[in-house]
Design a protein around this motif. Structure first.
Motif, short mmCIF file in Angstrom:
data_model
loop_
_atom_site.label_atom_id
_atom_site.label_comp_id
_atom_site.label_asym_id
_atom_site.label_seq_id
_atom_site.Cartn_x
_atom_site.Cartn_y
_atom_site.Cartn_z
N LEU A 185 18.40 -17.58 12.53
CA LEU A 185 17.38 -16.99 11.67
C LEU A 185 17.75 -15.53 11.48
N ASP A 186 17.89 -15.11 10.22
CA ASP A 186 18.38 -13.77 9.91
C ASP A 186 17.31 -12.99 9.16
N TYR A 187 17.15 -11.72 9.52
CA TYR A 187 16.23 -10.84 8.79
C TYR A 187 16.99 -9.61 8.32
N ARG A 188 16.89 -9.32 7.04
CA ARG A 188 17.63 -8.18 6.48
C ARG A 188 16.70 -7.33 5.64
N THR A 189 16.69 -6.02 5.91
CA THR A 189 15.91 -5.09 5.09
C THR A 189 16.83 -4.52 4.01
N SER A 190 16.38 -4.54 2.79
CA SER A 190 17.22 -4.06 1.70
C SER A 190 16.36 -3.74 0.49
N SER A 191 16.90 -2.96 -0.42
CA SER A 191 16.22 -2.65 -1.67
C SER A 191 17.25 -2.54 -2.78
N PHE A 192 16.77 -2.65 -3.99
CA PHE A 192 17.65 -2.53 -5.16
C PHE A 192 17.17 -1.35 -6.00
N MET A 193 18.05 -0.36 -6.17
CA MET A 193 17.74 0.79 -7.02
C MET A 193 18.71 0.82 -8.20
N GLU A 194 18.15 0.94 -9.38
CA GLU A 194 18.96 0.92 -10.60
C GLU A 194 19.97 2.07 -10.64
N ASP A 195 21.17 1.76 -11.14
CA ASP A 195 22.20 2.78 -11.32
C ASP A 195 22.64 2.87 -12.78
N LYS A 196 23.05 1.73 -13.36
CA LYS A 196 23.48 1.74 -14.76
C LYS A 196 23.23 0.39 -15.41
N GLU B 119 21.84 5.21 -18.02
CA GLU B 119 22.12 5.65 -16.66
C GLU B 119 20.81 6.07 -16.00
N PHE B 120 20.62 5.63 -14.74
CA PHE B 120 19.37 5.89 -14.03
C PHE B 120 19.60 6.92 -12.92
N THR B 121 18.74 7.91 -12.86
CA THR B 121 18.80 8.94 -11.83
C THR B 121 17.39 9.23 -11.33
N LYS B 122 17.31 9.99 -10.22
CA LYS B 122 15.99 10.35 -9.69
C LYS B 122 15.35 11.49 -10.47
N ASN B 123 16.17 12.24 -11.23
CA ASN B 123 15.62 13.27 -12.11
C ASN B 123 16.64 13.54 -13.21
N TYR B 124 16.16 13.90 -14.37
CA TYR B 124 17.05 14.20 -15.49
C TYR B 124 16.30 15.07 -16.50
N SER C 76 23.37 13.38 -27.82
CA SER C 76 24.31 12.61 -28.61
C SER C 76 24.09 11.11 -28.45
N THR C 77 24.17 10.38 -29.59
CA THR C 77 24.07 8.93 -29.54
C THR C 77 25.34 8.31 -28.98
N GLY C 78 26.38 9.13 -28.79
CA GLY C 78 27.63 8.65 -28.21
C GLY C 78 27.64 8.69 -26.70
N SER C 79 26.52 9.10 -26.09
CA SER C 79 26.41 9.15 -24.64
C SER C 79 25.33 8.17 -24.18
N PRO C 80 25.41 7.68 -22.93
CA PRO C 80 24.39 6.76 -22.42
C PRO C 80 23.01 7.41 -22.39
N SER C 81 21.98 6.62 -22.56
CA SER C 81 20.61 7.10 -22.42
C SER C 81 20.34 7.42 -20.95
#
Length: 301
Positions: free
Chosen positions: A215-226, A251-256, A263-268
């Protein structure tokens, strides 16, 4: 009481670590499969069913919402590991795990009724998390009873790769016809660390071969990056090339910070959210003691 328990545990570990190695001290490897049930989950999204009636005044709206709950860590996994028992009851090892997450589905169904026509909008979203992780661990095992050897282990889960495959389709129906939009995207997650703990048993079959369950227990989370859009079509016609970079990548960050002239040529840019992916897992597999089939390894020196 807590102090006495900690002292007893420390004494047990020190005794195991410094006692002379015995014939049971040996390296081993194994392969297992299992299923993970969500732990510490939350609302991952919700499905909606809305009906708007514009045939009279005031406009009426009937809405039904249904939450989708769980953990992105739910699903099947396959695990390979190698360990070395430094003494009879204490060892170290490392595990490589690949988890194929359960697919969660969310649906929005909107109907708009006007005096002369009706318009509908049906949206379907499907997403599942896949991860690849490395877990170095310490293991403590007990004496063998009737061929069964209980054990416990604890380690640090290092999430080397985690990403979601997202599928989204939308069907719009109106007097002018029906339009079908289809999208596929990859949502990459940031590197994260978690805690992994397991309790199980090993049953010897002879010749170094063992069956095990745990029986396995794992703590984990998923945080968006791109987020990257990989497919986009309208009525079966590929339209991905008609989109600019800011529409296809985020692109996801904690602050921006942003300006209107971005530019529309760069990621949102967007703020990152954190989602639960912890689990309780049941696992079975086979293990092999590398010196288990060597007759000389069975004799004390």
């Amino acid at each position: 009481m807590k102090t006495k328990t900690l002292v007893a545990l420390a004494t047990f570990c020190i005794t195991c670590f410094f006692r002379p190695c015995t014939v049971n001290a040996q390296p081993a490897f194994g392969l297992g499969v299992g299923y993970n049930f969500g732990a510490g989950g939350s609302r991952l999204g919700y499905s909606e069913n809305n009906m708007w009636d514009y045939t009279h005044t005031p406009t009426t709206n009937t809405s039904t919402d249904k939450g989708v709950y769980g953990s992105w860590g739910q699903g099947f996994d396959i695990d390979g590991w190698f360990e070395d028992m430094l003494c009879e009851c204490f060892g170290i090892g490392a595990e490589l795990s690949y988890a194929h997450g359960r697919k969660f589905k969310i649906q929005d169904n909107n109907t708009y009724t006007y005096p002369t026509y009706t318009q509908t909008n049906l949206e379907n979203y499907t997403g599942g998390l896949n991860t690849f992780s490395l877990t170095p661990y310490m293991k403590v095992q007990c004496c063998e009873y009737f061929g069964i050897m209980p054990y416990g282990r604890i380690g640090l889960d290092i999430n080397l790769m985690n990403s979601m495959k997202q599928v989204y389709d939308r069907t719009e129906t109106s007097p002018s016809g029906t339009d079908v939009y289809k999208e596929e995207a990859k949502l990459k997650g940031k590197l994260n660390l978690g805690l992994d703990a397991a309790a199980g048993f090993r049953y010897g079959l002879g010749g170094g071969l063992n069956l095990y369950g745990e029986l396995d227990y794992r703590t984990s989370s998923f945080m968006e990056d791109k987020w990257t859009l990989t497919k986009y079509s309208v009525n079966g016609v590929d339209q991905l090339g008609s989109l600019n970079t800011s529409q296809k990548e985020t692109e996801f960050t904690k602050n921006y910070s942003s300006t209107a002239s971005t530019s529309t040529g760069s990621p949102s840019q967007a703020l990152a959210d954190k989602y639960p992916s912890s689990y309780f897992g049941l696992r079975v597999g086979v293990a092999y003691d590398l010196r288990g089939s060597n007759p000389k390894a069975q004799q004390p020196k």
